[in-house]
Design a protein around this motif. Sequence first.
Motif, PDB file in Angstrom:
ATOM      1  N   ARG A 134       1.271  11.496   7.465  1.00  0.00           N
ATOM      2  CA  ARG A 134       2.141  10.570   6.750  1.00  0.00           C
ATOM      3  C   ARG A 134       2.568   9.408   7.637  1.00  0.00           C
ATOM      4  NH1 ARG A 134       3.014   9.863   1.366  1.00  0.00           N
ATOM      5  NH2 ARG A 134       4.829   8.498   1.106  1.00  0.00           N
ATOM      6  N   GLN A 182      -6.497  -1.937  -8.446  1.00  0.00           N
ATOM      7  CA  GLN A 182      -5.244  -1.210  -8.241  1.00  0.00           C
ATOM      8  C   GLN A 182      -4.286  -1.988  -7.341  1.00  0.00           C
ATOM      9  OE1 GLN A 182      -5.811   2.853  -6.999  1.00  0.00           O
ATOM     10  NE2 GLN A 182      -7.605   3.143  -8.327  1.00  0.00           N
ATOM     11  N   LYS A 184      -8.050   0.678  -1.300  1.00  0.00           N
ATOM     12  CA  LYS A 184      -7.978   0.994  -2.729  1.00  0.00           C
ATOM     13  C   LYS A 184      -8.750  -0.063  -3.500  1.00  0.00           C
ATOM     14  CE  LYS A 184      -3.423   3.238  -2.564  1.00  0.00           C
ATOM     15  NZ  LYS A 184      -2.037   3.209  -3.111  1.00  0.00           N
ATOM     16  N   HIS A 212       0.809  -1.217   0.000  1.00  0.00           N
ATOM     17  CA  HIS A 212       0.000   0.000   0.000  1.00  0.00           C
ATOM     18  C   HIS A 212       0.846   1.272   0.000  1.00  0.00           C
ATOM     19  CE1 HIS A 212      -3.826  -2.097   0.487  1.00  0.00           C
ATOM     20  NE2 HIS A 212      -3.211  -2.880   1.381  1.00  0.00           N
ATOM     21  N   HIS A 213       2.164   1.122  -0.165  1.00  0.00           N
ATOM     22  CA  HIS A 213       3.023   2.309  -0.208  1.00  0.00           C
ATOM     23  C   HIS A 213       2.788   3.063  -1.520  1.00  0.00           C
ATOM     24  CE1 HIS A 213       6.458   4.858   0.637  1.00  0.00           C
ATOM     25  NE2 HIS A 213       6.614   4.242   1.816  1.00  0.00           N
ATOM     26  N   ASP A 214       2.870   4.365  -1.465  1.00  0.00           N
ATOM     27  CA  ASP A 214       2.578   5.181  -2.652  1.00  0.00           C
ATOM     28  C   ASP A 214       3.837   5.648  -3.375  1.00  0.00           C
ATOM     29  OD1 ASP A 214       3.391   6.805  -0.611  1.00  0.00           O
ATOM     30  OD2 ASP A 214       1.976   8.424  -1.023  1.00  0.00           O
ATOM     31  N   ARG A 215       5.008   5.127  -2.949  1.00  0.00           N
ATOM     32  CA  ARG A 215       6.254   5.526  -3.596  1.00  0.00           C
ATOM     33  C   ARG A 215       7.062   4.281  -3.954  1.00  0.00           C
ATOM     34  NH1 ARG A 215       8.120  10.164   0.781  1.00  0.00           N
ATOM     35  NH2 ARG A 215       6.389  11.633   0.413  1.00  0.00           N
ATOM     36  N   GLY A 256       4.566   5.312   4.608  1.00  0.00           N
ATOM     37  CA  GLY A 256       3.659   5.358   3.474  1.00  0.00           C
ATOM     38  C   GLY A 256       2.674   6.505   3.557  1.00  0.00           C
ATOM     39  N   PRO A 257       1.562   6.411   2.807  1.00  0.00           N
ATOM     40  CA  PRO A 257       0.604   7.522   2.724  1.00  0.00           C
ATOM     41  C   PRO A 257      -0.239   7.708   3.973  1.00  0.00           C
ATOM     42  CG  PRO A 257      -0.204   5.641   1.493  1.00  0.00           C
ATOM     43  CD  PRO A 257       1.192   5.288   1.919  1.00  0.00           C
TER      44      PRO A 257
END
Length: 620
Positions: free
Chosen positions: A592, A563, A559, A513-516, A540-541
């Motif tokens: 964050r 995705q 999500k 689930h990390h956004d980077r 993460g986010p």
Amino acid sequence: MPYQSTTRGSTVAIWVPALLSIAVFIADTRTPRGVVLCTAYIPLIYFGLQFSRARMVFLYAAIASIMTLAGAFLKHPSAVTLWMLLTNRIVNVAVIWWTAEQLFQHRVVREVLAQQELMALRQDAAGKASLLATIVDSSDEAIISKSLDGTIKSWNRGAERIFGYREDEVVGRPISMLIPTELLQQEAQILDAMVHGRAIEHFETVRLHKNGSRIEVSITVSPIRDLQGRVIGASKNLREVGSRKGTEAMLAAVVNNAIDGLLTLDEACNIETFNRSCQEMFGYAESEVVGRNINMLLPERYYSEHAGYFADAHRSAESRNGASRAEVNGRRKDGSVFPADLSVSAFQLAGNRHFSAIIRDITEKKRAEEEAANYTRALVRSNQALDEFAYAASHDLKAPLRVIDNASKWLEEDLEEHLTGEIRENMQMLRGRVKRMDRLLNDLLAYSRIGRKTDADFFEIVSGDALMKDVLSMVTSPAGFEITVDPAFAGLSLCRMPLQQILMNLVSNAIKHHDRKTGRIDVIVDPGEKMHTFEVRDDGPGIDPRFQARIFDMFQTLKPRDQVEGSGMGLAMVRKNVEVFGGTVAVESDGRGSIFRFTWPAQQPDIERAVVASTAGAPA
């Protein structure tokens, strides 16, 4: 002969020896010169002891000596020469003075001993009087002495505490100052009883405090006598009974309003008291049972069994082990029988053995236990049905999925030349949905078995380092992610399962689930004596506070599944595993990053007990 300590000799001590000495003198002069009667004067010396002064014996010895010598010249002539007679008389005079000296010394010694004994008696009496005064003054009871006319003569601290007056405020004043006007006649009756030497015991009445308030007291009155036995006053002992009565009333109210049935019995098990709850429980009024045997409250077939409870209670009291307790059956007035919890204790009162019994109607408890047993049986059946469903889901439902997956591949191969790009994309999406359904069924099966199915891994103990190496080896970590493990893991011994699965799920979720493309994940442990605390932190986010309570529910994802691949069962399985073993799990996220924190038993026996408890009743 007793000594008289008077300033003058008694009449007997003067006239009796005078008459006796005259008689002896006359007899001495009338006898021949060879006959000696002067030794008869020696007993006369003893009369000197009748005077208060010990030296009076020497006066009597001098008189006896003069009469002895005078008699030698007035006797009739005989063959005895005068010098022989004088010698004899001188010897008798010496005997008279020796006797007087011995009597004087004896009298002095007796007087000294008597004086010492008197001093010892006085000291002993003074000590006893001081001790008695201390006891009286320190008594909690009011101890008051008064004369026959009602005047207060003494007043102790107990009286000061009860009535509020100091000693100097009451001594010399009439006792009537403590008595309400309408009760003055009682005091006259008490004084009349004292004059006639009669005591009064535990007479309850009312007296007045210094502030004017009334005090309920219990009075004991005893006559005071002089050495001749005449009544010269009275001693009063007063004790407050108002507070005692209040305490007794409060205790009676507590007993009577207790939820449980309370009763007391004598040594023969005859009922002495029977509170209100007992009356409601058995349907008897107190007057119907007091004095009757406890057997009237018990079914006849249990008489011998119940008798044993009271014997056990007596043995427990002697060994100081407490009460005897058991589940019994009671019988109501209408003959109906009900289950009850009975606790019996033995106690001594006034030298006699008694029993106190607490009875609680457990009909509702038994009904609840039966309902719980029914629920347990139903739960076992439900678990069995769930197992059957899980088996069907893992076999019967997965079989059609395999057919669909295989059929899609065959169609794609057979129609290869006719498929467009859109059709190929739809076929791949179809097989993706089949894989997702297969993963969902697997996760659902695993979730259903948490806490009910165990294997050897649940009892395998490994080091914390080894556990984390296995976790990280099964997690696919992208090249840009850094995962750090707390050094405290090295000093721990942990069970492999389900702890390995929990940590693997949390670490995998942090990556998934990390956004980077780059990130950091820290796995931390805080060892505790009873519970260890584990944390998985990521950068993460984060998780919106609105969704933090929902993420541990089944099939929940933050999500769309298009995705992020997943069944939405991972965190639900984490929570269920943690709670089965007595721990707690929570999430923290404020902006964050996120922190997933859970607790876990530190001791292996606690884990084993949780495993046994969770699998109890589950079908094999």
